[in-house]
Design an enzyme around this catalytic site. Structure first.
Site, short mmCIF file in Angstrom:
data_model
loop_
_atom_site.label_atom_id
_atom_site.label_comp_id
_atom_site.label_asym_id
_atom_site.label_seq_id
_atom_site.Cartn_x
_atom_site.Cartn_y
_atom_site.Cartn_z
N GLN A 238 85.49 69.38 36.37
CA GLN A 238 84.08 69.47 36.74
C GLN A 238 83.46 68.10 36.96
O GLN A 238 82.31 68.00 37.36
CB GLN A 238 83.30 70.20 35.63
N PHE A 269 83.45 76.60 33.04
CA PHE A 269 82.55 76.97 31.94
C PHE A 269 82.22 75.82 31.00
O PHE A 269 81.80 76.03 29.88
CB PHE A 269 83.13 78.14 31.13
N ARG A 351 70.49 69.58 22.68
CA ARG A 351 69.98 70.73 23.43
C ARG A 351 69.75 71.92 22.51
O ARG A 351 68.85 72.73 22.74
CB ARG A 351 70.92 71.10 24.58
N PHE A 385 75.60 74.94 26.78
CA PHE A 385 75.63 73.56 26.27
C PHE A 385 74.69 73.36 25.07
O PHE A 385 73.82 72.50 25.05
CB PHE A 385 75.22 72.61 27.40
N THR A 483 70.13 66.54 30.05
CA THR A 483 69.29 65.83 29.07
C THR A 483 69.57 64.33 29.10
O THR A 483 68.71 63.55 28.69
CB THR A 483 69.52 66.38 27.66
N ALA A 552 75.24 71.71 33.53
CA ALA A 552 73.80 71.82 33.25
C ALA A 552 73.09 72.73 34.25
O ALA A 552 71.89 72.61 34.46
CB ALA A 552 73.14 70.44 33.21
N GLU A 753 73.70 79.04 33.72
CA GLU A 753 73.70 79.16 32.26
C GLU A 753 72.65 80.11 31.68
O GLU A 753 72.95 80.81 30.70
CB GLU A 753 73.51 77.77 31.65
#
Length: 796
Positions: A238, A269, A351, A385, A483, A552, A753
């Protein structure tokens, strides 16, 4: 069908796939069907097929392991620690080296660059050196002529390890002050003072398990040496840019010596955000030592044993509330099981703090997060996440408050929702400006017939019997953006060729979520050409440098906008050229339906492109996008970490067998906010898939480590993901009707997500069913996942 099966089915008026609910799974947004949109000629907003769907169904879409191997390719297999914690005294590879086809081993001494992985914290060795820190930690590699020769030989290697006492749970780690990172505290108001003033208080504890990614394509990398100490890495990742950096760091090279390519993954994922980097580094080190291409593909058992999972969490809390269920104070301690190294545990745990409010205003709150170091796999990113681990605890608290007060849990949730004026700022000081929670939940309540079904469930349970039912509505408010603010940037390239065909390349990676399809739709509309004329190509660090991870939920937000800007630059070049031909302003030139129109003429796009090339007009461009408005203070975790919120709600109804603890999800109704959908069919699939994956996390996917630190659930025989038989017969998904209020590409919202957390409604419905089966109707402590054993314990 046994007697209890009949009761399960009788409780919903039919069995799975029965006539009562036929076809309901594919109902969608505003139009009744994701395939029923009017044909406007635009690509965006229509259910275009996934760009690789036909090739994938035909088996002709190549993954890394399908790439034809270069002559001389060798294969590697990992040497694993069988001890959770110990001193590594040496490695005896004599038996392995004597086996047919074995070329040698690769150990820490063979690393020419830094022996530590180039993570932000720098606390994880490439290969174990002086100590081992979990069962399955990679000590080195065996390299052989074939895959099976390498794997058989790796099992013959004998590491000499002197065992030490392991720490295996976050509570034990907390007691020992064993942390991978310092703790973080976020406060608003005076939680202690507000607790003293609260009408009611409740203290509780919760344990929530982790989750294996279980991607269909396991972790794999293929490293090829090129001329002049350059390297080409094929990786199922990813984050190609991070792979590039990690490999260069380990080989002692500059980044420009390493090129990383990823055409597609068979699922990610989050498990391939950082941890695909390990495979790439290991394969590259082996390729360097033997001066040959090396492929490293983990089998499923080794993948389970080596790679990290969703972080398991433990919680302790004290909450204050009034007679209406309004939360007046909250003190919450989160213990995140990070495993043996930091990996992405810091931002994951952050998070979880950000989402501990979920959809609810918390006036006086104190949240303390401990990032616990244990002797298990280093846990990592997973869909949501940390968000799911934050959302579930507040939903558990509100569900128990409702049961304590004898109120409907939905009414307690509605009482605590974010509102206006003094109830619209999060505990991390971000104003909730796009709040649609109340109208969205009320629409779902009506559409799902929640109140009537609540009465039906109560009547069913009042009859007694073995099968008891439960129902719950839970919402989600999920922040969209990395974030880590600097990751919120993207680049893209758009090439228009002289025949009018278009190629787009961007920094995002395709893992089945339809990113390349949506980006192609965006580019097609920007240039006014048919969707079929646009082709997306592999993510490649030599084309778009320094790209952020595809994570994200921001893949389309970032890369789609960057590609749109690149296409717009080409379109503007063509508009300026055509306006010069026709003596009109560039603003009067329009592009649509494969035609370029001015007040004086209409030309085909292909014709315009050929003429522009002949006149030396630039037909390619780059595009760059950075997310606006976001900022926050990492020291205090306050500010605006998210560009916007995505919202949703789910109503789930379940049944439990009080004799065995077996459970079944009977009905699911979802109303989800995707803004203006770029591709309704893909978004529908993401919502359904995310929900079912979340359902697995909370019902069947149980990770079990024994007292020696061995992961006992390391194969499909012992680790159970949801299967077709677990899908509820009634599974209805609808889209909220409103566009994104922020200026996002096409008015859309991220969809990867947020739907995952809607599955918390299943867990809350199971707790409701357990409560309905208890003689006094009281709340029961029930950890997640709610396996049959867990449900049975809660009942008794």
């Amino acid at each position: 069908m046994n007697m209890r099966d009949k009761e399960f089915n009788a409780s919903t008026g039919g069995g799975p796939g029965g006539p009562a609910d036929a076809g309901e799974r594919n109902l969608a947004p505003g139009t009744d069907s994701p395939h029923a949109e009017a044909d406007t000629g635009r690509a965006m907003g229509s259910s275009r097929p996934h760009e690789s769907a036909r090739a994938q169904v035909a088996g002709s879409a190549p993954y890394v392991d399908d790439i034809p191997e270069v002559k001389g390719t060798l294969h590697a297999a990992p040497i694993l620690s069988s001890v959770a914690h110990g001193k590594l005294r040496g490695v005896d590879a004599a038996a392995a080296l004597a086996m047919p086809g074995v070329r040698g081993v690769v150990l820490a001494a063979d690393i020419p660059g830094d022996p530590m992985l180039a993570t932000f914290v720098g606390d994880e060795p490439i290969f174990a050196r002086d100590t081992v820190q979990h069962v399955g930690q990679v000590i080195g590699l065996v390299v052989a002529d074939t895959v099976m020769q390498a794997r058989r030989a790796a099992r013959k290697v004998q590491p000499d390890i002197s065992p030490l006492a392991p720490i295996l749970s976050p509570r034990d780690a907390h007691a020992a002050k064993s942390y991978v990172l310092p703790p973080v505290t976020v406060r608003r108001g005076d939680a202690d003072g507000a607790l003293k003033q609260s009408v009611h208080t409740m203290t509780g504890h919760l344990e929530v398990g982790g989750q294996e990614h279980f991607y269909l394509e396991g972790q794999v990398a293929y490293a090829l040496p090129l001329e002049q100490d350059q390297w080409w890495i094929h990786s199922s990742t990813q984050h190609p840019g991070e792979i590039q950096h990690w490999v260069a760091h380990a080989l002692g090279l500059e980044n420009n010596a390493v090129t990383v390519e990823c055409r597609r993954m068979g699922g990610g994922f989050g498990g391939k955000e950082t941890q695909a980097g390990h495979l790439a580094v290991w394969a590259a080190l082996a390729a360097r030592k033997f001066r040959r291409p090396v492929k490293l593909r983990l089998d499923r058992d080794d993948d389970f044993m080596i790679t990290g999972k969703r972080h398991p969490f433990a919680y302790d809390y004290t909450v204050g509330y009034d007679g209406s269920g309004l939360v007046t104070a909250l003190k919450l301690t989160m213990l995140a099981n990070c495993g043996f190294s930091a990996d992405l545990s810091g931002p994951v745990a952050d998070r979880a703090i950000f989402h501990a409010d979920n959809a609810y205003f918390l006036s006086d709150v104190e949240i303390v997060s401990y990032r616990c170091k244990t002797n298990t796999q280093s846990h990592t990113a997973f869909r949501g996440f940390g968000g799911p681990q934050g959302v579930i605890v507040i939903e558990a608290i509100l569900g128990d408050i409702a049961r304590r007060l004898g109120l409907d849990s939905l009414d307690v949730r509605l009482r605590n929702l974010y509102g206006v004026e003094d109830r619209n700022v999060t505990h991390y000081r971000m104003k909730v400006e796009d709040n649609i929670l109340h109208p969205l939940i009320m629409q779902l309540e009506r559409d799902a017939r929640y109140r009537e079904r609540r009465a039906e469930v109560a009547a069913w349970n009042a009859k007694g019997g073995v099968i008891r039912r439960g129902i719950a509505i839970t919402p989600v408010k999920f922040g969209i953006s990395f974030t880590a603010t600097f990751f919120n940037q993207a680049g893209a390239l758009v090439h228009v060729y002289t025949d009018g065909s278009v190629q787009v390349n961007h920094g995002g990676t395709e893992m089945g979520q339809g990113l390349n399809t949506k980006v192609a739709q965006i580019v097609a509309d920007e240039l006014g050409v048919p969707f079929e004329r646009v082709r997306s190509t592999a993510a490649d660090t030599s084309k778009v440098p320094n790209a952020s991870a595809t994570a994200a939920s921001s893949g389309t937000d970032l890369n789609g906008r960057a590609a749109q800007f690149a296409a717009r630059n080409v379109r503007d070049n063509l508009a300026a050229f055509v306006s010069g031909l026709d003596g009109c302003g560039a603003g009067a030139v329009s592009f649509a339906g494969g035609r370029v129109t001015t007040p004086k003429s209409t030309r085909s796009f292909d014709e315009v492109v050929k003429a522009a090339y002949a006149n030396r007009i630039q037909l390619w461009s780059d595009g760059f996008y950075r997310t606006p408005k976001i900022h926050y203070d990492k020291a205090t975790l306050t500010g605006r970490p998210f560009y916007y919120f995505a919202y949703g709600a789910a109503c789930s109804e379940v049944a439990i067998d009080t004799l065995t603890g077996e459970s079944r999800v009977l009905k699911v109704d979802i109303l989800h906010d995707v803004g203006t959908s770029l591709n309704p069919a893909i978004d529908l699939g993401q919502i359904e898939g995310g929900f079912v994956q979340g359902m697995g996390w909370l019902t069947t996917e149980q990770l079990v480590w024994n007292d020696k630190g061995l992961l006992a659930t390391h194969a499909p025989s012992t680790y159970k993901i949801p299967a077709t038989g677990d899908i509820p017969a009634h599974f209805k998904v609808s889209f909220w009707h409103e566009a994104n209020r922020e200026d996002n590409v096409g008015g859309s919202k991220a969809v990867g997500e947020p739907p995952f957390m809607l599955a918390i409604s299943v867990w809350e419905a199971l707790r409701d069913a357990v409560s309905g089966a208890r003689a006094d109707g009281s709340a029961a402590g029930m950890p997640a996942p709610a396996t049959a054993e867990t449900v049975l314990r809660a009942l008794r």
